[in-house]
Design an enzyme around this catalytic site. Structure first.
Site, PDB file in Angstrom:
ATOM      1  N   CYS A 161      -2.008   9.357   2.065  1.00 45.33           N
ATOM      2  CA  CYS A 161      -1.643   8.951   0.695  1.00 45.33           C
ATOM      3  C   CYS A 161      -2.756   9.277  -0.281  1.00 45.33           C
ATOM      4  CB  CYS A 161      -1.227   7.500   0.623  1.00 45.33           C
ATOM      5  SG  CYS A 161      -1.873   6.486   1.892  1.00 45.33           S
ATOM      6  N   GLU A 216       0.883  -1.175   0.000  1.00 49.58           N
ATOM      7  CA  GLU A 216       0.000   0.000   0.000  1.00 49.58           C
ATOM      8  C   GLU A 216       0.910   1.211   0.000  1.00 49.58           C
ATOM      9  OE1 GLU A 216      -3.236  -0.082  -0.110  1.00 49.58           O
ATOM     10  OE2 GLU A 216      -3.622  -2.179   0.345  1.00 49.58           O
TER      11      GLU A 216
END
Ligand code: ADP
Length: 523
Positions: free
Chosen positions: A270, A236
């Site tokens: 993010c 991720e």
């Protein structure tokens, strides 16, 4: 603070720069965690899903009982606004647990699998078994959530879990308190403190799976280390989310939504909005309102130690090295012709940054092409839908994104055209608040999906099982290979795979095949 290659790592409070405690990046003895994990995994595997859920309920209760303490610990190491910490790290953990209490029994149940006609009389199933020991390596932006959520999902799937939090925000006081007070099964999740050396040493012990959340740079290294030992890995990684604003919006709602999407958690997400594309017909009005409202955000410059009755809107940055990146991106943008509309660098190196809006940006600027991971938004103008899509897709990243428009058909058209793993229409990032939805990236933003059904299945060995009743039939494809058998198999194929099936020919050949194995077996 250069924390690379240090064995003793100070953990600092970014609000006031005070050292809270130190951790060691000592890679010796990591094998002992795996020994403990091997033993405890046998016990977890023997537990029913109901028993595992009962353990996870203890995590839930701990979070409910100690939410203020958890928030204090998180804020001390990250400098977050309390509401940011509450929404993303405390509330969300409760929501994930609530959802997976329903999903886990459903997903971990043996699954009956359809059969092709040629295997008539047999049965197939899939078992979802634990992998063994899962290594979870996490970053500093959501230090509680990112450790506890994958760890509890891995636990529900029956694994032992070793979690290595970021050395920037290890939350040691929180984990010590959690293990002493939650009553959660001993050693089922082990939190191991340290830096990159400890992380690398833990990988060398060959866990059965690595779940990594962090930067693209480290993700590539971890991907390589995993590949060398053929360890399955979820990565991720980072993003450079684009948000596209069309001219048919509800202005007030969109300005508020974009502002939150860009500056929540001080932009250290993010999937925060880093690039903003605004249609030229409303550009001036929209940007003006966005800047006016952003200037009114209350930041961490207010001394939070004085216990102001109100939370600030935007907390501090968490890591000094990230402040340096954000500053570099702002300076690069200004040098290449961007115009600063608010914020900017007020005091070099300060963890207390201001929400920063730049216009006149283009993709040659770092602020519009590399992950900034700070409270900045780079604004660009567009004319047409096609142009906006092309600009949004012009990125090495593919994590999230959003579009704002009253025309929902256009919204979905854009959502399909943008090459990311996640997307929101008339909102941003909030897809992540639905634990039923998988999360993950395309392009440099990562490999694999987390949460949703994959959130548990990613931690399982998907075992495919065929069950043949002991019928006495000797299979026609077993030895000896004869011309008669070959011809019958050929006939069977011809009768079934043609555009129109020949059921009679299929049945006759099927019956013959059932008996041929016994007749032509090796005697
Ligand atoms: P960030 O936290 O800024 O996203 P990183 O991607 O560097 O930064 O770090 C995320 C996590 O990965 C941290 O827990 C860090 O200690 C760990 N890590 C970084 N590099 C390595 C490595 N080479 N091997 C193992 N773990 C690593």
């Amino acid at each position: 603070m250069d924390i690379q290659n240090q064995t003793v790592i100070p953990v600092e409070n970014p609000i006031n720069g005070k050292v809270l405690y130190e951790i060691n990046d000592n890679p010796e003895n990591v094998a002992s965690y795996y020994k403990i994990a091997d033993e405890v995994q046998q016990k977890i595997q023997a537990m029913s899903i109901k028993e595992r859920i009962a353990e996870v309920d203890k995590i839930n209760q701990y979070v409910l009982d100690h939410s203020d303490f958890i928030l204090d610990c998180i804020i001390a190491e990250t400098g977050k606004a309390r509401t940011d910490a509450f929404a993303a790290e405390v509330f969300e953990v409760g929501d994930v647990i609530d959802v997976y209490k329903k999903l886990a029994p459903k997903l971990l149940k043996d699954k009956n699998i359809d059969m092709p006609v040629f295997l008539m009389g047999k049965k197939c199933k899939q078992y979802f078994e634990p992998l063994g020991t899962v290594l979870v390596i996490t970053p500093w932006n959501f230090p509680f959530y990112q450790v506890i959520v994958p760890s509890l999902l891995s636990f529900l799937a029956g694994n032992a879990t070793i979690a290595k939090p970021s050395e920037v925000t290890p939350l040691k006081p929180l984990w010590d308190h959690f293990f002493a007070n939650s009553g959660f099964m001993k050693d089922a999740i082990q939190v191991v403190f340290g830096g990159k050396q400890v992380g690398a040493a833990l990988i060398q012990q060959r866990p059965h799976k690595i779940h990594f959340t962090g930067s693209v740079k480290s993700g590539k290294i971890i991907g390589k280390l995993a590949a060398e030992q053929l360890i399955p890995v979820d990565l991720e990684l980072g993003g450079k989310d684009a948000s596209i604003v069309f001219d048919d919006i509800n202005m007030e709602r969109t300005v508020n939504g974009v502002m939150w999407g860009a500056f929540t958690n001080a932009g250290q997400n993010c999937t925060g909005i880093e690039r903003l594309y605004v249609q030229e017909t409303i550009y001036d009005k929209f940007v003006n309102e966005l800047v006016n409202k952003t200037k009114k955000l209350r930041t961490s410059h207010i001394d939070r130690d004085t216990k102001s009755p109100e939370d600030c809107d935007m907390g501090t940055m968490t890591a000094p090295f990230q402040v340096a990146i954000v500053e570099e991106h702002i300076e690069d943008a200004l040098a290449k012709g961007a115009k600063l509309l608010c914020g900017g660098i007020t005091e070099k190196g300060s963890m207390h940054m201001l929400p920063t809006i730049l216009e006149n940006c283009n993709h040659t600027m770092k602020i519009a092409s590399e992950e900034t991971f700070g409270p900045t938004v780079a604004i660009m103008k567009f004319k047409t839908e096609a142009e906006a899509i092309a600009l949004a897709n012009d990125s090495i990243y593919g994590l999230g994104g959003s579009v704002w428009t009253k025309d929902l058909a256009r919204g979905e058209r854009v959502a399909r055209a943008i090459k990311t793993g996640n997307f929101c229409i008339n909102n941003h990032m909030i897809n992540e608040a639905n634990p039923y939805l998988p999360f993950g990236g395309t392009k440099d933003s990562g490999i694999g999906r987390f949460k949703g059904e994959e959130g548990i299945l990613t931690f399982c060995n998907h075992k495919s099982v065929l069950i043949d009743k002991m019928s006495g039939i000797i299979e026609p494809h077993w030895y000896p290979f004869t011309n008669t058998k070959a011809q019958l198999l050929r006939n069977l194929m011809d009768s079934w795979f043609q555009k129109s099936r020949n059921y009679i020919k299929f049945a006759i050949n099927g019956l013959k095949i059932d008996s041929i194995g016994t007749k032509e077996q090796i005697k």
